[in-house]
Design an enzyme around this catalytic site. Structure first.
Site, PDB file in Angstrom:
ATOM      1  N   GLY A 149     -23.721  13.758   5.211  1.00 57.98           N
ATOM      2  CA  GLY A 149     -24.187  14.545   6.353  1.00 57.98           C
ATOM      3  C   GLY A 149     -23.740  16.001   6.259  1.00 57.98           C
ATOM      4  O   GLY A 149     -23.125  16.434   5.275  1.00 57.98           O
ATOM      5  N   SER A 152     -29.304   7.651   7.473  1.00 65.13           N
ATOM      6  CA  SER A 152     -30.091   7.614   8.709  1.00 65.13           C
ATOM      7  C   SER A 152     -30.335   9.031   9.220  1.00 65.13           C
ATOM      8  O   SER A 152     -31.291   9.268   9.957  1.00 65.13           O
ATOM      9  CB  SER A 152     -29.382   6.770   9.777  1.00 65.13           C
ATOM     10  N   LYS A 206     -25.693  11.956  16.463  1.00 61.29           N
ATOM     11  CA  LYS A 206     -25.093  13.124  17.124  1.00 61.29           C
ATOM     12  C   LYS A 206     -26.025  13.943  18.029  1.00 61.29           C
ATOM     13  O   LYS A 206     -25.625  14.996  18.517  1.00 61.29           O
ATOM     14  CB  LYS A 206     -24.517  14.053  16.060  1.00 61.29           C
ATOM     15  N   SER A 256     -15.196  15.867  19.374  1.00 62.46           N
ATOM     16  CA  SER A 256     -16.030  17.013  19.736  1.00 62.46           C
ATOM     17  C   SER A 256     -15.500  17.688  20.982  1.00 62.46           C
ATOM     18  O   SER A 256     -14.933  17.033  21.874  1.00 62.46           O
ATOM     19  CB  SER A 256     -17.442  16.497  19.997  1.00 62.46           C
ATOM     20  N   TYR A 307     -23.910  10.229  24.119  1.00 63.19           N
ATOM     21  CA  TYR A 307     -23.251  10.724  22.902  1.00 63.19           C
ATOM     22  C   TYR A 307     -21.808  11.133  23.217  1.00 63.19           C
ATOM     23  O   TYR A 307     -20.859  10.730  22.539  1.00 63.19           O
ATOM     24  CB  TYR A 307     -24.024  11.917  22.305  1.00 63.19           C
ATOM     25  N   LYS A 359     -17.810   9.608  22.063  1.00 65.86           N
ATOM     26  CA  LYS A 359     -16.659  10.331  21.501  1.00 65.86           C
ATOM     27  C   LYS A 359     -15.403  10.059  22.329  1.00 65.86           C
ATOM     28  O   LYS A 359     -14.316   9.855  21.794  1.00 65.86           O
ATOM     29  CB  LYS A 359     -16.955  11.835  21.433  1.00 65.86           C
ATOM     30  N   PHE A 373     -15.535  22.396  17.515  1.00 64.73           N
ATOM     31  CA  PHE A 373     -16.379  23.242  18.356  1.00 64.73           C
ATOM     32  C   PHE A 373     -17.747  23.340  17.642  1.00 64.73           C
ATOM     33  O   PHE A 373     -18.229  22.324  17.171  1.00 64.73           O
ATOM     34  CB  PHE A 373     -15.637  24.542  18.705  1.00 64.73           C
ATOM     35  N   ASN A 376     -30.094  22.483  17.571  1.00 65.16           N
ATOM     36  CA  ASN A 376     -28.956  23.406  17.554  1.00 65.16           C
ATOM     37  C   ASN A 376     -29.419  24.835  17.276  1.00 65.16           C
ATOM     38  O   ASN A 376     -30.431  25.067  16.621  1.00 65.16           O
ATOM     39  CB  ASN A 376     -27.910  22.964  16.523  1.00 65.16           C
ATOM     40  N   ASP A 386     -26.462  22.117  29.703  1.00 63.95           N
ATOM     41  CA  ASP A 386     -25.645  23.043  28.906  1.00 63.95           C
ATOM     42  C   ASP A 386     -24.359  23.435  29.629  1.00 63.95           C
ATOM     43  O   ASP A 386     -24.354  23.680  30.839  1.00 63.95           O
ATOM     44  CB  ASP A 386     -26.437  24.321  28.590  1.00 63.95           C
TER      45      ASP A 386
HETATM   46  P1  NAD Z   1     -24.847  14.393  10.396  1.00 69.48           P
HETATM   47  O1  NAD Z   1     -25.843  13.581  11.134  1.00 69.48           O
HETATM   48  O2  NAD Z   1     -25.327  15.479   9.500  1.00 69.48           O
HETATM   49  O3  NAD Z   1     -23.885  13.440   9.547  1.00 69.48           O
HETATM   50  C1  NAD Z   1     -23.594  12.124   9.922  1.00 69.48           C
HETATM   51  C2  NAD Z   1     -23.858  11.255   8.705  1.00 69.48           C
HETATM   52  O4  NAD Z   1     -23.537   9.917   9.026  1.00 69.48           O
HETATM   53  C3  NAD Z   1     -25.324  11.281   8.277  1.00 69.48           C
HETATM   54  O5  NAD Z   1     -25.394  11.507   6.882  1.00 69.48           O
HETATM   55  C4  NAD Z   1     -25.842   9.889   8.654  1.00 69.48           C
HETATM   56  O6  NAD Z   1     -26.843   9.451   7.747  1.00 69.48           O
HETATM   57  C5  NAD Z   1     -24.562   9.061   8.555  1.00 69.48           C
HETATM   58  N1  NAD Z   1     -24.509   7.864   9.382  1.00 69.48           N
HETATM   59  C6  NAD Z   1     -24.759   7.749  10.707  1.00 69.48           C
HETATM   60  N2  NAD Z   1     -24.543   6.487  11.104  1.00 69.48           N
HETATM   61  C7  NAD Z   1     -24.142   5.791  10.015  1.00 69.48           C
HETATM   62  C8  NAD Z   1     -23.751   4.444   9.790  1.00 69.48           C
HETATM   63  N3  NAD Z   1     -23.743   3.530  10.766  1.00 69.48           N
HETATM   64  N4  NAD Z   1     -23.386   4.072   8.526  1.00 69.48           N
HETATM   65  C9  NAD Z   1     -23.392   4.968   7.516  1.00 69.48           C
HETATM   66  N5  NAD Z   1     -23.742   6.249   7.680  1.00 69.48           N
HETATM   67  C10 NAD Z   1     -24.106   6.651   8.914  1.00 69.48           C
HETATM   68  O7  NAD Z   1     -23.833  14.989  11.489  1.00 69.48           O
HETATM   69  P2  NAD Z   1     -22.691  16.077  11.316  1.00 69.48           P
HETATM   70  O8  NAD Z   1     -23.113  17.295  12.033  1.00 69.48           O
HETATM   71  O9  NAD Z   1     -22.264  16.180   9.917  1.00 69.48           O
HETATM   72  O10 NAD Z   1     -21.558  15.398  12.196  1.00 69.48           O
HETATM   73  C11 NAD Z   1     -20.538  14.591  11.612  1.00 69.48           C
HETATM   74  C12 NAD Z   1     -19.661  14.056  12.713  1.00 69.48           C
HETATM   75  O11 NAD Z   1     -19.120  15.131  13.458  1.00 69.48           O
HETATM   76  C13 NAD Z   1     -20.366  13.162  13.722  1.00 69.48           C
HETATM   77  O12 NAD Z   1     -19.475  12.145  14.111  1.00 69.48           O
HETATM   78  C14 NAD Z   1     -20.632  14.096  14.873  1.00 69.48           C
HETATM   79  O13 NAD Z   1     -20.746  13.403  16.076  1.00 69.48           O
HETATM   80  C15 NAD Z   1     -19.397  14.965  14.833  1.00 69.48           C
HETATM   81  N6  NAD Z   1     -19.578  16.284  15.457  1.00 69.48           N
HETATM   82  C16 NAD Z   1     -20.590  17.096  15.049  1.00 69.48           C
HETATM   83  C17 NAD Z   1     -20.754  18.347  15.638  1.00 69.48           C
HETATM   84  C18 NAD Z   1     -21.889  19.240  15.247  1.00 69.48           C
HETATM   85  O14 NAD Z   1     -22.200  20.165  16.016  1.00 69.48           O
HETATM   86  N7  NAD Z   1     -22.533  19.071  14.108  1.00 69.48           N
HETATM   87  C19 NAD Z   1     -19.859  18.767  16.631  1.00 69.48           C
HETATM   88  C20 NAD Z   1     -18.815  17.911  17.008  1.00 69.48           C
HETATM   89  C21 NAD Z   1     -18.676  16.668  16.410  1.00 69.48           C
HETATM   90  C1  WQD Z   2     -25.550  26.416  21.329  1.00 67.89           C
HETATM   91  C2  WQD Z   2     -25.994  27.453  22.347  1.00 67.89           C
HETATM   92  C3  WQD Z   2     -27.705  26.706  23.852  1.00 67.89           C
HETATM   93  C4  WQD Z   2     -30.895  26.305  20.892  1.00 67.89           C
HETATM   94  C5  WQD Z   2     -24.109  20.602  20.936  1.00 67.89           C
HETATM   95  C6  WQD Z   2     -23.556  19.334  21.521  1.00 67.89           C
HETATM   96  C7  WQD Z   2     -22.085  19.260  21.334  1.00 67.89           C
HETATM   97  C8  WQD Z   2     -21.696  19.492  19.881  1.00 67.89           C
HETATM   98  C9  WQD Z   2     -22.357  20.701  19.322  1.00 67.89           C
HETATM   99  C10 WQD Z   2     -21.493  17.387  18.766  1.00 67.89           C
HETATM  100  C11 WQD Z   2     -26.203  26.870  23.738  1.00 67.89           C
HETATM  101  C12 WQD Z   2     -28.208  27.836  22.989  1.00 67.89           C
HETATM  102  C13 WQD Z   2     -29.675  26.534  21.504  1.00 67.89           C
HETATM  103  C14 WQD Z   2     -31.996  27.167  21.198  1.00 67.89           C
HETATM  104  C15 WQD Z   2     -30.561  28.430  22.649  1.00 67.89           C
HETATM  105  N1  WQD Z   2     -22.141  18.432  19.046  1.00 67.89           N
HETATM  106  N2  WQD Z   2     -29.514  27.578  22.366  1.00 67.89           N
HETATM  107  N3  WQD Z   2     -31.778  28.213  22.049  1.00 67.89           N
HETATM  108  O1  WQD Z   2     -25.175  22.753  23.076  1.00 67.89           O
HETATM  109  O2  WQD Z   2     -23.074  23.928  22.270  1.00 67.89           O
HETATM  110  O3  WQD Z   2     -23.482  21.658  21.579  1.00 67.89           O
HETATM  111  O4  WQD Z   2     -23.754  20.655  19.563  1.00 67.89           O
HETATM  112  O5  WQD Z   2     -20.479  16.964  19.231  1.00 67.89           O
HETATM  113  O6  WQD Z   2     -21.686  18.007  21.758  1.00 67.89           O
HETATM  114  O7  WQD Z   2     -23.860  19.294  22.899  1.00 67.89           O
HETATM  115  O8  WQD Z   2     -24.901  23.452  20.638  1.00 67.89           O
HETATM  116  O9  WQD Z   2     -26.359  24.550  19.004  1.00 67.89           O
HETATM  117  O10 WQD Z   2     -27.406  23.105  20.813  1.00 67.89           O
HETATM  118  O11 WQD Z   2     -26.423  25.294  21.422  1.00 67.89           O
HETATM  119  O12 WQD Z   2     -30.433  29.389  23.421  1.00 67.89           O
HETATM  120  O13 WQD Z   2     -33.126  26.990  20.692  1.00 67.89           O
HETATM  121  O14 WQD Z   2     -27.277  27.946  21.938  1.00 67.89           O
HETATM  122  O15 WQD Z   2     -28.174  26.853  25.170  1.00 67.89           O
HETATM  123  O16 WQD Z   2     -25.762  27.822  24.642  1.00 67.89           O
HETATM  124  P1  WQD Z   2     -24.183  22.988  22.018  1.00 67.89           P
HETATM  125  P2  WQD Z   2     -26.336  24.057  20.401  1.00 67.89           P
END
Ligand code: NAD
Ligand code: WQD
Length: 339
Positions: free
Chosen positions: A12, A36, A87, A127, A152, A156, A180, A201, A300
């Site tokens: 991922g 996935s 996510k 998160s 979601y 967490k 973050f 995002n 938001d």
């Molecule tokens: P991502 O979706 O790119 O990566 C997650 C990976 O896990 C994917 O490759 C998916 O195929 C795999 N996966 C999901 N369910 C699975 C399962 N049951 N078995 C095997 N593989 C599985 O997401 P990411 O952005 O890399 O996020 C990674 C982690 O960080 C997640 O737990 C997410 O909730 C957390 N997180 C992400 C963000 C963000 O903004 N990207 C912020 C805070 C926390």
């Molecule tokens: C960032 C800012 C939007 C898209 C989410 C999850 C959070 C965490 C991170 C996993 C916000 C603004 C966005 C657009 C915009 N994930 N925006 N136009 O909402 O901070 O967090 O991802 O744990 O749990 O909720 O991230 O990238 O969606 O948005 O103006 O087309 O950009 O309103 O202020 P967010 P985001």
């Protein structure tokens, strides 16, 4: 011999960057992913950066037999980093059961199998969503968590509680990393974020707009109580975030942790508005974005950013990538995708 670290979700977005940093720090990452929400090309990108193969097991880590098979095939796994989860916040509201099942089952199965193989360390992807809408900024690890506003987010919070209870009952030493907003891509542009469908995002939406895939970027809300009215977030360069995992794993393996469970914010400690991100992207890319100022997006958080002091003082972790550097890397990645 490299110390083996099992990386669930290692194909991922964040996991792929962590796999690279782990390998470059001398560990042997073992990837488990069911693709996935990712593509095999991510593993090819990792291997191109590292110039070597990385063991990959294409399994659902909620499948206990399959997961046990990985530990059997890879004797000596010393620790786990558990990224695997669904996510997408909005999707979790539509499909809560899928989110509870995948995000909790995968953790429960992992925690059941780890002790069979004597694996005593786990780093978990949490998160900043656990803080909800905070009363005070910046948020520290002691800031109270609030009732999650999405399934979601609830997964967490529940996962943090499960890990804490299991650790207290003799389970693994645990580090909870509360991320973050990760942005950007590896400087090689061989791995990066690969959103399936329309990105939710901000940064992938920006780069796809600049690339002409999306017609315009809508800024969700300009009437918040923030410096320019748009939302404030703490955008952390994904390579910095990946490095935090190396530091966390090392601390667990060296048994340096002060408590059985430790929690760290992983952010820059700075807040930036959406409009600042847009302006900075335009500066570093030389691209003018078609921007529409739109209404607020439901759910938001108006403003959140980390107090990053604990990670710095306890882990010695400090972010290096600036917002401009992170956005430049995201643009380079978008261009490398060529679509
Ligand atoms: P991502 O979706 O790119 O990566 C997650 C990976 O896990 C994917 O490759 C998916 O195929 C795999 N996966 C999901 N369910 C699975 C399962 N049951 N078995 C095997 N593989 C599985 O997401 P990411 O952005 O890399 O996020 C990674 C982690 O960080 C997640 O737990 C997410 O909730 C957390 N997180 C992400 C963000 C963000 O903004 N990207 C912020 C805070 C926390
Ligand atoms: C960032 C800012 C939007 C898209 C989410 C999850 C959070 C965490 C991170 C996993 C916000 C603004 C966005 C657009 C915009 N994930 N925006 N136009 O909402 O901070 O967090 O991802 O744990 O749990 O909720 O991230 O990238 O969606 O948005 O103006 O087309 O950009 O309103 O202020 P967010 P985001």
């Amino acid at each position: 011999m490299r110390t083996k670290i099992l990386v669930t979700g290692g194909a991922g977005y964040i996991g792929s960057h962590a796999v690279v940093e782990l390998h470059q720090a001398g560990y042997q990452p073992i990837i488990v992913d069911d693709f996935s929400n990712s593509q095999e090309s991510a593993v090819a990108g990792i291997e191109a950066i590292l110039g070597t193969r990385v063991p990959l097991y294409t399994i659902d880590c909620a499948n206990e037999e399959a997961l046990r098979g990985v530990f059997q095939a890879e004797p000596g796994i010393a620790g786990v980093i558990h990224f695997a989860a669904f996510k997408a916040v909005n999707e979790s509201v539509q499909k809560p059961l899928a989110y509870y099942r995948n995000n909790l089952d995968s953790l429960l199965v992992l925690l059941a199998v780890m002790p069979e193989f004597g694996v005593e360390s786990i780093v978990f992807s949490s998160s900043c969503t656990v803080y909800g809408v905070p009363d005070k900024l910046p948020v520290t690890e002691a800031t109270p968590t609030k009732k999650a506003t999405s399934p979601y987010g609830a997964t967490k919070q529940m996962a943090e509680d499960i890990l804490t209870d299991v650790a207290a009952a003799g389970g693994p030493r645990t580090i909870l990393l509360r991320y973050f907003n990760p942005i950007g891509a590896h400087p090689s542009a061989k791995i990066g974020e690969l959103p399936l469908g329309v990105p939710q995002n901000l940064v992938p939406f920006i780069t796809q707009t600049a690339a002409g895939i999306r017609e315009k970027l809508t800024v969700y809300g300009t009437d918040y109580d923030t410096p320019d009215g748009s939302c404030v977030r703490d955008y952390i360069y994904v390579v910095d975030l990946a490095k935090a995992h190396v530091v966390a794993v090392r601390r667990l393996l060296e048994k340096k942790a002060a408590d059985k469970v430790e929690t760290f914010n992983v952010g820059t400690g700075r807040g930036n508005t959406v409009l600042e991100v847009v302006r900075t992207f335009e500066e570093v890319s030389g691209q003018k974005l078609n921007v529409e100022l739109g209404p607020r997006r439901a759910g938001d958080v108006p403003a959140i950013y980390a107090d990053a002091t604990k990670a710095e003082t306890v882990l010695g972790f400090k972010t290096e990538g600036t917002l401009a550097e992170a956005l430049a890397s995201a643009w380079k990645w978008q261009q490398a995708l060529g679509k």
